[in-house]
Design a protein around this motif. Structure first.
Motif, PDB file in Angstrom:
ATOM      1  N   VAL A  50      41.369  40.717  26.802  1.00  0.00           N
ATOM      2  CA  VAL A  50      40.305  40.651  26.039  1.00  0.00           C
ATOM      3  C   VAL A  50      40.220  40.361  25.421  1.00  0.00           C
ATOM      4  N   GLY A  55      35.186  35.254  26.588  1.00  0.00           N
ATOM      5  CA  GLY A  55      35.418  35.265  27.952  1.00  0.00           C
ATOM      6  C   GLY A  55      33.830  34.982  28.043  1.00  0.00           C
ATOM      7  N   PRO A  78      30.730  36.814  29.884  1.00  0.00           N
ATOM      8  CA  PRO A  78      29.977  37.757  29.966  1.00  0.00           C
ATOM      9  C   PRO A  78      29.151  37.496  31.527  1.00  0.00           C
ATOM     10  N   ALA A  82      31.841  38.372  34.150  1.00  0.00           N
ATOM     11  CA  ALA A  82      32.724  39.396  34.075  1.00  0.00           C
ATOM     12  C   ALA A  82      31.961  40.728  34.797  1.00  0.00           C
ATOM     13  N   CYS A  84      32.051  39.480  38.557  1.00  0.00           N
ATOM     14  CA  CYS A  84      33.893  40.235  39.147  1.00  0.00           C
ATOM     15  C   CYS A  84      33.612  41.733  39.402  1.00  0.00           C
ATOM     16  N   ALA A 138      38.484  36.635  36.875  1.00  0.00           N
ATOM     17  CA  ALA A 138      38.683  37.539  35.788  1.00  0.00           C
ATOM     18  C   ALA A 138      39.409  36.758  34.485  1.00  0.00           C
ATOM     19  N   CYS A 194      37.322  35.506  31.966  1.00  0.00           N
ATOM     20  CA  CYS A 194      36.590  36.512  31.009  1.00  0.00           C
ATOM     21  C   CYS A 194      37.878  37.516  30.395  1.00  0.00           C
ATOM     22  N   THR A 195      38.427  35.843  30.104  1.00  0.00           N
ATOM     23  CA  THR A 195      39.347  36.389  28.637  1.00  0.00           C
ATOM     24  C   THR A 195      39.598  35.529  27.684  1.00  0.00           C
TER      25      THR A 195
END
Length: 318
Positions: free
Chosen positions: A23, A26, A28, A31, A34, A71, A75-76
């Motif tokens: 992580v 990604g 925002p 994020a 989620c 995610a 988000c990674t």
């Protein structure tokens, strides 16, 4: 090409699973979305539990897994690589449009919201009343109808990748985010009436749901094959990958097509199994209702017959 909101660097090292899931990058916006989804769902479940109502653990697990797949996708570092590699981008597309929606819908978020939100009272409008009004609106009837969802599902593939639209969106991080939101929304709209877990304006029978499911899948498979067979780059975004990635753009594009083709099969099987289970469960419930009704009718007939015999006996005595 502006990748400014993703903290992306063009000298990314070759993608590996361990590094990709770290992580460190990604989107925002995803994020935040989620996190908000998990908080709201958890609040609703706790609200039901506190007042003594049950909510299936399987639904909670399914929804949480759906959010986690989003995610992991957005988000990674996977999202950073998706900006420069067609194959990784296609993984994102397929997960957001084919896997995440199925898991989210199996979590029955609309049903949960309707049960958890308080009623506003007579003559007043609150969040629950607004949600009910939206579910019964003409807009939702249109966007959830198969005549809309199936063409949208298909057009989201062909119109995007076989036109300049994809390159235009990928020039900016917000365009990339908007495209991914679109993939998720299209998947939710397509699978919502098919899954039939949450209430909605279109709830066809199980056979029709299966037909709707398989109506869009051949086009999806053909799209994957078309990308695999292409002899030149389809989009300019991935035409010149960074040397540090160590990939050939045509080989990467072929891999992207194979990913799209494979994803037309796997989620279809999952949804088909879920539909068959729902169908079997529904038939069992109907059979039990009919048995109870027959028992009640039989009891009523027996009572009536006994009353008739009693009346005859009383007449005979009279």
């Amino acid at each position: 090409m502006d990748h400014g909101g993703h903290g992306m660097h063009m000298d990314l090292p070759p993608f590996t699973l361990g590094r990709g899931l770290a992580v460190t990058g990604g989107d925002p916006y995803f994020a935040a979305g989620c996190a908000l989804a998990l908080v709201l769902y958890g609040w609703a479940v706790l609200r039901l539990r506190r007042r003594g109502d049950a909510w299936a653990v399987g639904r909670t697990v399914s929804f949480a897994l759906g959010v986690l797949t989003i995610a992991a996708t957005m988000c990674t570092r996977l999202d950073d690589y998706g900006m420069v590699m067609f194959s990784v981008h296609m993984v994102q597309h397929m997960i957001l449009s084919m896997l995440s929606p199925i898991l989210l819908l199996l979590g029955a978020p609309v049903t949960l919201a309707l049960r958890a939100l308080p009623t506003a009272g007579r003559g007043r409008t609150g969040p629950r009343e607004l949600l009910v009004k939206l579910l019964h609106s003409r807009y939702v009837r249109v966007v959830s109808h198969p005549a809309f969802t199936i063409p949208l599902f298909v057009a989201s593939l062909y119109a995007l990748y076989f036109s300049p639209l994809f390159d235009s969106l990928m020039r900016h991080s917000l365009g990339h985010t908007a495209m991914m939101v679109h993939f998720l929304a299209v998947g939710l709209l397509f699978f919502w009436p098919i899954m039939g877990v949450d209430p909605g304006p279109h709830r066809p029978g199980y056979v029709m749901r299966m037909l709707e499911l398989f109506a869009g899948m051949p086009f999806h498979a053909f799209f994957g094959i078309a990308v695999m067979m292409a002899s030149e780059p389809l989009v300019s975004t991935f035409e010149h990958p960074a040397a540090s990635l160590g990939i050939d753009p045509l080989d990467d594009q072929t891999a992207a097509g194979g990913i799209a083709w494979a994803f037309s099969e796997i989620p279809s099987v999952v949804v088909l199994i879920a539909l068959l289970i729902q169908w079997y469960t529904s038939e069992q419930r109907q059979a039990r209702r009919k048995d109870r009704a027959a028992d009640r009718d039989g009891d009523a007939e027996l009572v009536a017959y006994n009353a008739y015999l009693a009346s005859l006996e009383s007449r005979g005595r009279g």
